[in-house]
Each structure stands twice: as structure tokens, then as C-alpha cells.
Design a protein around this motif. Structure first.
Motif, PDB file in Angstrom:
ATOM      1  N   ARG A 127       0.896  -1.280   0.017  1.00 45.71           N
ATOM      2  CA  ARG A 127      -0.022  -0.005   0.098  1.00 45.71           C
ATOM      3  C   ARG A 127       0.662   1.235   0.009  1.00 45.71           C
ATOM      4  NH1 ARG A 127      -1.968   4.155   2.418  1.00 45.71           N
ATOM      5  NH2 ARG A 127      -4.308   4.774   2.330  1.00 45.71           N
ATOM      6  N   SER A 128       2.014   1.306   0.804  1.00 47.53           N
ATOM      7  CA  SER A 128       2.585   2.327   1.077  1.00 47.53           C
ATOM      8  C   SER A 128       3.342   2.650  -0.378  1.00 47.53           C
ATOM      9  CB  SER A 128       3.777   2.044   2.113  1.00 47.53           C
ATOM     10  OG  SER A 128       4.455   3.213   2.432  1.00 47.53           O
ATOM     11  N   MET A 129       4.033   1.664  -0.904  1.00 47.53           N
ATOM     12  CA  MET A 129       4.700   1.795  -2.123  1.00 47.53           C
ATOM     13  C   MET A 129       4.016   2.553  -3.408  1.00 47.53           C
ATOM     14  SD  MET A 129       8.048   1.459  -1.929  1.00 47.53           S
ATOM     15  CE  MET A 129       8.584   1.000  -3.462  1.00 47.53           C
ATOM     16  N   LEU A 130       2.628   1.626  -3.277  1.00 43.59           N
ATOM     17  CA  LEU A 130       1.858   2.231  -4.331  1.00 43.59           C
ATOM     18  C   LEU A 130       1.336   3.510  -4.446  1.00 43.59           C
ATOM     19  CD1 LEU A 130      -0.197  -1.378  -5.333  1.00 43.59           C
ATOM     20  CD2 LEU A 130       1.643  -0.193  -6.719  1.00 43.59           C
ATOM     21  N   SER A 131       1.118   3.862  -3.193  1.00 43.26           N
ATOM     22  CA  SER A 131       0.619   5.386  -2.817  1.00 43.26           C
ATOM     23  C   SER A 131       1.731   6.320  -3.182  1.00 43.26           C
ATOM     24  CB  SER A 131       0.397   5.497  -1.233  1.00 43.26           C
ATOM     25  OG  SER A 131       0.224   6.844  -1.167  1.00 43.26           O
ATOM     26  N   TRP A 132       3.077   6.061  -2.945  1.00 40.97           N
ATOM     27  CA  TRP A 132       4.124   6.816  -3.260  1.00 40.97           C
ATOM     28  C   TRP A 132       4.240   6.829  -4.884  1.00 40.97           C
ATOM     29  CZ3 TRP A 132       8.824   5.984  -6.135  1.00 40.97           C
ATOM     30  CH2 TRP A 132       9.597   7.164  -6.243  1.00 40.97           C
ATOM     31  N   HIS A 133       3.961   5.798  -5.434  1.00 40.00           N
ATOM     32  CA  HIS A 133       4.229   5.794  -7.150  1.00 40.00           C
ATOM     33  C   HIS A 133       2.873   6.749  -7.666  1.00 40.00           C
ATOM     34  CE1 HIS A 133       7.659   3.043  -8.158  1.00 40.00           C
ATOM     35  NE2 HIS A 133       7.291   2.415  -6.906  1.00 40.00           N
ATOM     36  N   ALA A 134       1.950   6.331  -6.932  1.00 39.53           N
ATOM     37  CA  ALA A 134       0.833   7.296  -7.615  1.00 39.53           C
ATOM     38  C   ALA A 134       0.952   8.904  -7.371  1.00 39.53           C
ATOM     39  CB  ALA A 134      -0.587   7.094  -6.761  1.00 39.53           C
ATOM     40  N   LYS A 135       1.875   9.223  -6.349  1.00 44.57           N
ATOM     41  CA  LYS A 135       1.912  10.644  -6.090  1.00 44.57           C
ATOM     42  C   LYS A 135       3.135  11.178  -6.850  1.00 44.57           C
ATOM     43  CE  LYS A 135      -0.431  10.721  -1.885  1.00 44.57           C
ATOM     44  NZ  LYS A 135      -0.093  10.641  -0.377  1.00 44.57           N
ATOM     45  N   ASN A 136       4.110  10.346  -7.459  1.00 45.34           N
ATOM     46  CA  ASN A 136       5.088  10.901  -8.137  1.00 45.34           C
ATOM     47  C   ASN A 136       5.248  10.533  -9.748  1.00 45.34           C
ATOM     48  OD1 ASN A 136       7.286  11.646  -5.896  1.00 45.34           O
ATOM     49  ND2 ASN A 136       5.992  10.376  -4.991  1.00 45.34           N
ATOM     50  N   GLN A 137       4.185  10.706 -10.326  1.00 46.85           N
ATOM     51  CA  GLN A 137       3.975  10.330 -11.748  1.00 46.85           C
ATOM     52  C   GLN A 137       4.865  11.351 -12.881  1.00 46.85           C
ATOM     53  OE1 GLN A 137       2.083   7.794 -13.281  1.00 46.85           O
ATOM     54  NE2 GLN A 137       2.369   7.070 -10.998  1.00 46.85           N
ATOM     55  N   PHE A 138       5.112  12.295 -11.959  1.00 37.76           N
ATOM     56  CA  PHE A 138       6.001  13.355 -12.871  1.00 37.76           C
ATOM     57  C   PHE A 138       7.204  14.240 -11.951  1.00 37.76           C
ATOM     58  CE2 PHE A 138       1.514  13.558 -14.186  1.00 37.76           C
ATOM     59  CZ  PHE A 138       1.538  13.432 -15.407  1.00 37.76           C
ATOM     60  N   CYS A 139       8.034  14.387 -12.847  1.00 30.80           N
ATOM     61  CA  CYS A 139       9.114  14.931 -12.113  1.00 30.80           C
ATOM     62  C   CYS A 139       8.910  16.279 -11.383  1.00 30.80           C
ATOM     63  CB  CYS A 139      10.401  15.153 -13.500  1.00 30.80           C
ATOM     64  SG  CYS A 139      11.987  15.869 -12.931  1.00 30.80           S
ATOM     65  N   GLY A 140       9.712  16.383 -10.302  1.00 30.98           N
ATOM     66  CA  GLY A 140       9.658  17.472  -9.599  1.00 30.98           C
ATOM     67  C   GLY A 140      10.136  18.823  -9.876  1.00 30.98           C
ATOM     68  N   ILE A 141      11.410  18.328 -10.910  1.00 29.49           N
ATOM     69  CA  ILE A 141      12.222  19.485 -11.474  1.00 29.49           C
ATOM     70  C   ILE A 141      11.876  20.067 -12.763  1.00 29.49           C
ATOM     71  CG2 ILE A 141      14.749  19.727 -12.160  1.00 29.49           C
ATOM     72  CD1 ILE A 141      15.480  17.531 -10.131  1.00 29.49           C
ATOM     73  N   CYS A 142      11.434  19.066 -13.709  1.00 33.65           N
ATOM     74  CA  CYS A 142      11.371  19.663 -14.874  1.00 33.65           C
ATOM     75  C   CYS A 142       9.674  19.465 -15.524  1.00 33.65           C
ATOM     76  CB  CYS A 142      12.004  19.059 -15.929  1.00 33.65           C
ATOM     77  SG  CYS A 142      11.812  17.105 -16.419  1.00 33.65           S
ATOM     78  N   GLY A 143       9.185  18.492 -14.765  1.00 34.17           N
ATOM     79  CA  GLY A 143       7.555  18.379 -14.985  1.00 34.17           C
ATOM     80  C   GLY A 143       7.350  17.110 -16.105  1.00 34.17           C
ATOM     81  N   ALA A 144       8.204  16.496 -16.699  1.00 34.02           N
ATOM     82  CA  ALA A 144       8.006  15.488 -17.535  1.00 34.02           C
ATOM     83  C   ALA A 144       7.666  14.182 -16.601  1.00 34.02           C
ATOM     84  CB  ALA A 144       9.495  14.903 -18.310  1.00 34.02           C
ATOM     85  N   PRO A 145       7.103  13.372 -17.568  1.00 32.14           N
ATOM     86  CA  PRO A 145       6.778  11.926 -16.884  1.00 32.14           C
ATOM     87  C   PRO A 145       7.680  11.187 -15.993  1.00 32.14           C
ATOM     88  CG  PRO A 145       5.388  12.496 -19.056  1.00 32.14           C
ATOM     89  CD  PRO A 145       6.622  13.321 -18.842  1.00 32.14           C
ATOM     90  N   THR A 146       7.491  10.497 -15.088  1.00 31.78           N
ATOM     91  CA  THR A 146       8.417   9.565 -14.506  1.00 31.78           C
ATOM     92  C   THR A 146       7.901   8.078 -14.599  1.00 31.78           C
ATOM     93  OG1 THR A 146       7.520   9.413 -12.358  1.00 31.78           O
ATOM     94  CG2 THR A 146       8.985  11.233 -12.849  1.00 31.78           C
ATOM     95  N   VAL A 147       8.718   7.177 -14.723  1.00 29.84           N
ATOM     96  CA  VAL A 147       8.563   5.552 -15.054  1.00 29.84           C
ATOM     97  C   VAL A 147       9.295   4.944 -13.731  1.00 29.84           C
ATOM     98  CG1 VAL A 147       8.175   6.041 -17.458  1.00 29.84           C
ATOM     99  CG2 VAL A 147      10.543   5.425 -16.616  1.00 29.84           C
ATOM    100  N   MET A 148       8.823   3.828 -13.559  1.00 28.30           N
ATOM    101  CA  MET A 148       9.304   2.851 -12.530  1.00 28.30           C
ATOM    102  C   MET A 148      10.764   2.330 -12.856  1.00 28.30           C
ATOM    103  SD  MET A 148       6.335   0.164 -11.121  1.00 28.30           S
ATOM    104  CE  MET A 148       5.343   0.719  -9.996  1.00 28.30           C
TER     105      MET A 148
END
Length: 306
Positions: A127-148
Motif C-alpha cells: 500500500r505504502s509503495m503504490l501510494s508513493w508511486h501514484a503521487k510521483n508520476q511527474f518529475c518535480g524538477i522539469c515536470g516530465a513524466p516519470t517511470v518505474m
């Protein structure tokens, strides 16, 4: 006495296979293995078999293929024994399809009231890991999508000019039971059930040691000064992704001054009254948090001294 093994969400038997996570071919083999098992979550609720004893519904590859109509981003949890374990976040439509196969999607707090041990630790981790992944779909620096990356142990920005790596976070929370002789300090918030009191708690701030956080939070919330601080145990807390750091804190004052924004009430209670509350004595002056919370175990650990 080490109480860590008795605290819910602790005690995982998971081999996280860190040495192999960077090997994409190895991960593909684990994903395609005939003995691979998949834990499915919808809206962070976990697919469980709820008939009889509550237990996680680990789906085999054929079950997943039959239930899901499109590829999903899978999180590699690790291995328990020889079986590769994966977690998969699915949408409402797929969840409804799986309920027809006998699954029930249950909130992890509810699960923790009925199930302890290594499987609860695994459920909380997923649960904790999937919650983190759901909240980090985009880069906090440039805004581009992120991938696992590395089976979900990290995420990476897809912008080649950025390429920033992101790692799952843990938010440290100090939870402390202040005590003086055979009395301890407990507080209650407005959202607590009637009579329930708990140990005080608060987030660790930047530039602060654990001991400093214990002293600051106790004084801010209840006006109590603290001397010696002793670590007792910790608890992974998957709501959302915290680590609870349990401490005993020796009080050097007794006069309570409540921060009304944080607490509805705070009081000193005796070890005898804590023991009564722990066994469910309704005539006790307080009720204690449920067994799923580290506060319950911290209060029990302290009260057993008397």
C-alpha cells in the motif's frame, strides 16, 4: 525487551532482492515465472479473501491475465521463499471483475484490526509503495513524466535532459510516552473515539535529532519538559509512508499546558489504570489505542514495569 516483532506492519519476511533489481532480464523472468504471485489493490484497498480467516488474495499469472484487459505497471515487492511477489494497482472496472472471482477489496486499517504478522507487513508495504508511486508520476524538477525503475524501487524522469532519479520517501514521526514515576502522560484529539487517549506524536523537522523532536513536541503539545529520551521500537506506518519512532521520555515537570490546536485534553494516568485499559476494562478512566498502533505497545511496554 525487544517488542519490535509484536508491532503490526513490522516483521516482514520479504527478500527485496536488491542485488538483482537493476537487471531488467532478471525482473522479466520473475514477472513471467509460473509461480509469480500478484497482490492487487484498487484505490489502495487490498484484494483479500474474506471468507473464513482473512488473507491476501495472491493471484497467479493466469488469473491476472484473465481479469485484466490491458497491461499495468507492476511493482516488484520481492520474494518470500521461491515465489516472486508483485503488487498491482487496478482500476474500479477491473476490481469489480475480480470481486466476481471471490475477492473483497478492504482498507488496510480494517485489515490490520484482524490480521497481524508477516502478511500484514507485506500488505502495508504494498500500500505504502503504490501510494508513493501514484503521487510521483511527474518529475518535480522539469515536470516530465516519470517511470518505474528497478522493479519499482525508484522512479526516473523520462526527459533525457533531466533524468532525475526519485526514491520512495519515509516521513519520520516521533511518538513518545512521557513518564514520571508510575504515571505517564497521554493526550486525545477530537477525532479519537470516546475516552481514547494515546501517546503524543509529531513529525521530525529538518535539522533536528530524534531526542530534540521528542522534547520539542512534548513541550509544544502539553507544556511538559523532557530530560532523558530512550528509544524503544519503530513501526512502518503505511498511511501514507511514515516510520513511527517510539520512545520513552522522562518528564522533568508535571504541569500541563495544552496546545488546543493539537489536543482536546492531556492528563497523567497511573500504570495501574493503563493496565486496566489495555485489557479492555471499561471502568478504567481512559481507553487506549487499538493493537494495530505502536502507541498501544509503547504504553504496554512501559506499564509492565510496575
Amino acid at each position: 525487551m525487544d517488542i519490535s516483532a509484536t508491532i503490526p506492519f513490522s516483521g516482514t519476511q520479504l527478500d527485496r532482492c536488491e542485488a538483482h533489481r537493476a537487471d531488467a532480464d532478471w525482473l522479466a523472468q520473475q514477472h513471467n515465472a509460473q509461480n509469480a504471485q500478484f497482490l492487487v489493490l484498487n484505490d489502495l484497498k487490498v484484494g483479500m479473501f474474506a471468507h473464513g480467516d482473512l488473507k491476501p488474495a495472491y493471484l497467479m499469472r493466469d488469473d491476472v491475465a484473465a481479469a485484466l484487459s490491458e497491461p499495468e505497471e507492476d511493482l516488484f515487492l520481492g520474494k518470500v521463499g521461491p515465489a516472486p511477489l508483485w503488487a498491482l494497482s487496478i482500476d474500479k472496472g477491473h476490481a469489480e471483475r475480480l470481486t466476481q472471482m471471490g475477492l473483497s477489496f478492504i482498507d488496510v486499517r480494517t485489515i490490520a484490526m484482524q490480521m497481524h504478522g508477516p502478511e500484514l507487513a507485506l500488505v502495508g508495504h504494498a500500500r505504502s509503495m503504490l501510494s508513493w508511486h501514484a503521487k510521483n508520476q511527474f518529475c518535480g524538477i522539469c515536470g516530465a513524466p516519470t517511470v518505474m525503475q528497478r522493479g519499482g524501487a525508484s522512479r526516473k524522469c523520462t526527459n533525457p535532459d533531466c533524468g532525475q532519479d526519485f526514491y520512495p520517501r519515509n516521513d519520520p514521526v516521533v511518538i513518545m510516552l512521557a513518564h514520571d514515576e508510575d504515571h505517564c502522560l497521554v493526550g486525545r484529539q477530537h477525532r479519537f473515539p470516546p475516552k481514547m487517549y494515546s501517546a503524543l506524536a509529531g513529525f521530525l523537522e529538518h535539522g533536528e535529532s530524534l531526542e530534540e523532536a521528542v522534547r520539542r513536541e512534548t513541550f509544544e503539545e502539553a507544556g511538559i519538559s523532557i530530560g532523558q529520551v530512550d528509544y524503544v521500537a519503530s513501526q512502518p506506518w503505511p498511511f501514507e509512508h511514515s516510520i513511527m519512532i517510539g520512545c520513552l521520555a522522562a518528564a522533568t515537570s508535571r504541569d500541563i499546558t495544552i496546545d488546543a490546536e493539537e489536543l482536546d485534553d492531556a492528563r497523567w494516568v497511573s500504570a495501574a489504570d493503563v493496565k486496566r485499559a489495555l485489557v479492555g476494562d471499561r471502568s478504567a478512566p481512559i481507553a487506549v489505542p487499538p493493537d494495530m498502533a505502536i502507541a498501544h505497545h509503547l504504553m504496554k511496554h512501559w506499564a509492565e514495569r510496575f
